[in-house]
Design an enzyme around this catalytic site. Structure first.
Site, PDB file in Angstrom:
ATOM      1  N   HIS A 114      74.389 -57.856  23.797  1.00  0.00           N
ATOM      2  CA  HIS A 114      75.795 -58.244  23.669  1.00  0.00           C
ATOM      3  C   HIS A 114      76.768 -57.076  23.547  1.00  0.00           C
ATOM      4  CE1 HIS A 114      74.228 -62.262  23.482  1.00  0.00           C
ATOM      5  NE2 HIS A 114      75.448 -62.769  23.366  1.00  0.00           N
TER       6      HIS A 114
ATOM      7  N   HIS B 129      79.612 -57.798  26.088  1.00  0.00           N
ATOM      8  CA  HIS B 129      81.017 -58.027  25.748  1.00  0.00           C
ATOM      9  C   HIS B 129      81.928 -57.031  26.474  1.00  0.00           C
ATOM     10  CE1 HIS B 129      80.161 -60.308  21.726  1.00  0.00           C
ATOM     11  NE2 HIS B 129      80.067 -61.072  22.797  1.00  0.00           N
TER      12      HIS B 129
ATOM     13  N   ASN C 261      72.372 -60.271  18.686  1.00  0.00           N
ATOM     14  CA  ASN C 261      73.341 -59.508  19.470  1.00  0.00           C
ATOM     15  C   ASN C 261      72.661 -58.685  20.561  1.00  0.00           C
ATOM     16  OD1 ASN C 261      75.614 -60.403  18.030  1.00  0.00           O
ATOM     17  ND2 ASN C 261      75.150 -58.958  16.383  1.00  0.00           N
TER      18      ASN C 261
ATOM     19  N   ARG D 206      70.255 -61.605  11.548  1.00  0.00           N
ATOM     20  CA  ARG D 206      71.072 -62.278  12.556  1.00  0.00           C
ATOM     21  C   ARG D 206      71.543 -61.323  13.648  1.00  0.00           C
ATOM     22  NH1 ARG D 206      75.812 -66.827  11.824  1.00  0.00           N
ATOM     23  NH2 ARG D 206      76.340 -66.967  14.031  1.00  0.00           N
TER      24      ARG D 206
ATOM     25  N   GLU E 149      75.249 -62.186   9.001  1.00  0.00           N
ATOM     26  CA  GLU E 149      74.872 -61.039   9.801  1.00  0.00           C
ATOM     27  C   GLU E 149      74.701 -59.788   8.968  1.00  0.00           C
ATOM     28  OE1 GLU E 149      76.713 -61.284  13.710  1.00  0.00           O
ATOM     29  OE2 GLU E 149      76.822 -59.112  13.682  1.00  0.00           O
TER      30      GLU E 149
ATOM     31  N   LYS F  14      79.795 -69.122  13.800  1.00  0.00           N
ATOM     32  CA  LYS F  14      80.713 -68.091  14.290  1.00  0.00           C
ATOM     33  C   LYS F  14      81.720 -68.736  15.225  1.00  0.00           C
ATOM     34  CE  LYS F  14      78.009 -63.812  14.440  1.00  0.00           C
ATOM     35  NZ  LYS F  14      77.571 -62.781  15.401  1.00  0.00           N
TER      36      LYS F  14
ATOM     37  N   HIS G  95      79.524 -65.384  30.710  1.00  0.00           N
ATOM     38  CA  HIS G  95      79.045 -64.715  29.497  1.00  0.00           C
ATOM     39  C   HIS G  95      77.547 -64.391  29.598  1.00  0.00           C
ATOM     40  CE1 HIS G  95      78.513 -63.694  25.297  1.00  0.00           C
ATOM     41  NE2 HIS G  95      77.607 -64.631  25.185  1.00  0.00           N
TER      42      HIS G  95
ATOM     43  N   LYS H   7      67.350 -70.282  16.711  1.00  0.00           N
ATOM     44  CA  LYS H   7      68.671 -69.814  16.277  1.00  0.00           C
ATOM     45  C   LYS H   7      68.986 -70.335  14.868  1.00  0.00           C
ATOM     46  CE  LYS H   7      73.105 -68.526  16.524  1.00  0.00           C
ATOM     47  NZ  LYS H   7      74.213 -68.370  17.408  1.00  0.00           N
TER      48      LYS H   7
ATOM     49  N   GLU I  13      70.692 -66.767  27.500  1.00  0.00           N
ATOM     50  CA  GLU I  13      70.701 -66.737  26.027  1.00  0.00           C
ATOM     51  C   GLU I  13      69.362 -67.223  25.462  1.00  0.00           C
ATOM     52  OE1 GLU I  13      72.938 -65.447  24.036  1.00  0.00           O
ATOM     53  OE2 GLU I  13      74.819 -65.397  25.160  1.00  0.00           O
TER      54      GLU I  13
ATOM     55  N   ARG J   9      93.274 -75.105   5.570  1.00  0.00           N
ATOM     56  CA  ARG J   9      92.176 -74.291   5.019  1.00  0.00           C
ATOM     57  C   ARG J   9      90.809 -74.903   5.283  1.00  0.00           C
ATOM     58  NH1 ARG J   9      95.666 -74.021   0.398  1.00  0.00           N
ATOM     59  NH2 ARG J   9      97.000 -72.190   0.581  1.00  0.00           N
TER      60      ARG J   9
END
Lengths: 365, 365
Positions: B248, B252, B245, B241, B237, B143, B265, B227, B185, B121
């Site tokens: 993205h 993606h 994206n 935030r 998010e 993330k 990427h 960032k 980025e 955990r």
């Protein structure tokens, strides 16, 4: 209907305890925010008993519903089933505004909870616990996980549900052995954190054993609330919450030693509690009278007095891979008195071996 | 050495940016709490370049160290590699007071981060990003995740690291194409949240493209801090935030359409940003001049001007399984001006098709 709130870092959530509450599951899920789709995760046994009502209620509340079942039993807390759930979620087009509903006992809650916590970095989860263990313990507090061959719950997360709907009437369909196994966790919570709960179980033991509906509903309410109180004060097990591991260090090792087959979880915890109480007399001054009270109530609930024959070495190895270990040392939660627990602590190795042998462990040469 | 702090619900953490910082990794990890064991997760390429120094530093600081490598490339963000890491952790006897060190780019950070977040955990994770994308973006903000066939990052968690150690000197060993992909980025963060960062990249574009050490170190510092600022204000998010994206949604889908092989990427995000900027002119009033600035800086960095031939229908399907979708509608982050982003919003379908065709999508019959 009775309700209490559990505090969690990621947001408070309600636990509703209501006889017959399953029929208003759909409205409950909606009241928590989700709209659109609901994926109900269950096991084949529970789905046959309670699936139709749950699905009907969700559909009436406007959800588009999909039911996914896993085989009953601890062995479904596996990476294979976790992975299969991810695929089901993807195939359902599940979104962050939808919901996963865990309809079942601890296995379903732990598995579906981890799948929901890790899909899209978290989809709302609603717990509908159907076993006594799940109603009084595992559905509350956000611990979810699966087992590896190396140990129980080695993979998991702290991921609180969006809400818990507990319907004590569902216990009527539980096999007697499952019910008694669940009562073990009630005794544990009483012994480790709530003396009044312990005293209630002492008084009502025979009625509880026989499945008396009103006594069970009362035990569920008291034990769930006690668990909620503990995790509200210590969500991530920094201190207080570890009290709830009373009986579990040995219990988990016993379950692993039996390949999660011989003993039910609660039964394994019973042997762990008997060991814990015997160690507590010597190590933290538990009065002998209180040890005897604990063992007597377990006896009256017809819970195991010893473990099935198990190699001592395997138990010791199993305990050595416990999550609560620090620096290679196995830590035990002990009980200095009824309703109170020590912080996790090492115990004398010779004394531990003696207690394990008393309880049925075997030295294999 | 420069340092800033990122705020997270589960605790603040430091991001240290220091040329040559890798040599003091061991002391850094110790300063964050962990003692005992450190499992270093890396890929074969990075391990060959930087593994020895990292391991030496950890050993000098008293850690018992184990190195685990995964194959380089996006395809390692898989359930198979995740599962293999869990087994490695179990075999190492990893405890909650030990540490996992992610030494590598975004793939290693995402994969090791999810494995660490879900083992016991949660075991402390220290990020040591070695690619530019990882240094300015993926190592910060918590993330983590893996891909399913159905989509990128579909399985994951919000699991902030215990700390991030960024050594811009490690960028010297990056292949030129990787470096340029990382600069995408940086441009994204500038365009969507920080106009001054964007202006710095405009001024320094040719030096950055050529790998000038001082310019890169400056870009890393500015972009990482931007960032960090964003995720400190919106970890999960809820709003701000999502600006990150930008580019993205399409990016993606393009990566998925190429089986995570054709485009890096950052390159896929470049095509996504070009699409986003063109849509922004019509949909949120981005001045045509600012769209041209964005595309010009991407051109100067020698980043792709269009996608490889890709079936339009596959792109649209890919976007339809984006995590940010709500009620089946695909949402785009657009930029009304340089340094500012809109909340995710639907876009006109006909306009979207036109832009995708301009950028190289093909209608297949």
């Amino acid at each position: 209907m009775a309700q209490f709130t559990v505090h969690a870092r990621s947001g408070d959530y309600p636990v509703v305890v209501e006889a017959g509450g399953l029929s208003r599951l759909g409205r409950f899920v909606r009241s928590l925010g989700p709209r659109g789709r609901a994926v109900v995760v269950s096991d084949a046994n529970v789905a046959a008993l309670h699936g139709p009502l749950a699905l009907r209620s969700l559909r009436s509340a406007g959800f588009s519903v999909r039911l996914v079942t896993v085989p009953p039993g601890e062995r479904s807390k596996s990476r294979r089933q976790l992975s299969a759930l991810w695929d089901h979620f993807a195939a359902s087009g599940l979104e962050r505004g939808d919901a996963v509903v865990a309809l079942g006992g601890g296995v379903v809650g732990d598995l579906a909870g981890l799948a929901a916590a890790t899909y899209l970095r978290g989809v709302p989860l609603v717990m509908v616990p159907t076993s006594l263990v799940a109603q009084v313990d595992s559905s509350i507090g956000g611990k979810v996980g699966i087992n590896l061959a190396a140990g129980k719950n080695l993979v998991g997360a702290f991921a609180p549900p969006r809400g818990v709907l507990t319907d004590p009437r569902l216990l009527a369909t539980l096999p007697a052995r499952q019910l008694r196994s669940g009562l073990a966790e009630v005794v544990k919570t009483g012994m480790a954190v709530d003396a009044r709960l312990f005293e209630f179980v002492e008084r009502a033991a025979l009625r509880l054993r026989d499945g008396d509906r009103a006594s069970l509903a009362r035990a569920v309410w008291l034990a769930a609330r006690a668990k909620g109180w503990v995790v509200s004060h210590d969500e991530h097990e920094g201190g207080l919450r570890s009290a709830l591991n009373f009986g579990h260090t040995l219990g988990h090792a016993l379950e692993a030693a039996s390949g999660y087959r011989g003993l039910l979880h609660g039964e394994a915890v019973v042997v762990g509690m008997r060991a814990g109480a015997r160690l507590s007399v010597a190590e933290v001054g538990l009065p002998e009278r209180d040890r005897a009270r604990l063992e007597a109530v377990l006896d009256r609930l017809e819970l195991p007095q010893r473990m099935p024959p198990t190699p001592l070495a395997r138990l010791l190895r199993g305990m050595a891979s416990d999550k609560k270990r620090r620096g290679g040392v196995v830590l035990w939660v002990l009980t200095p008195r009824v309703g109170s627990a020590s912080l996790p602590r090492p115990v004398d190795g010779r004394r531990l071996r003696a207690v394990l042998l008393e309880l049925g462990a075997r030295v294999v040469r």
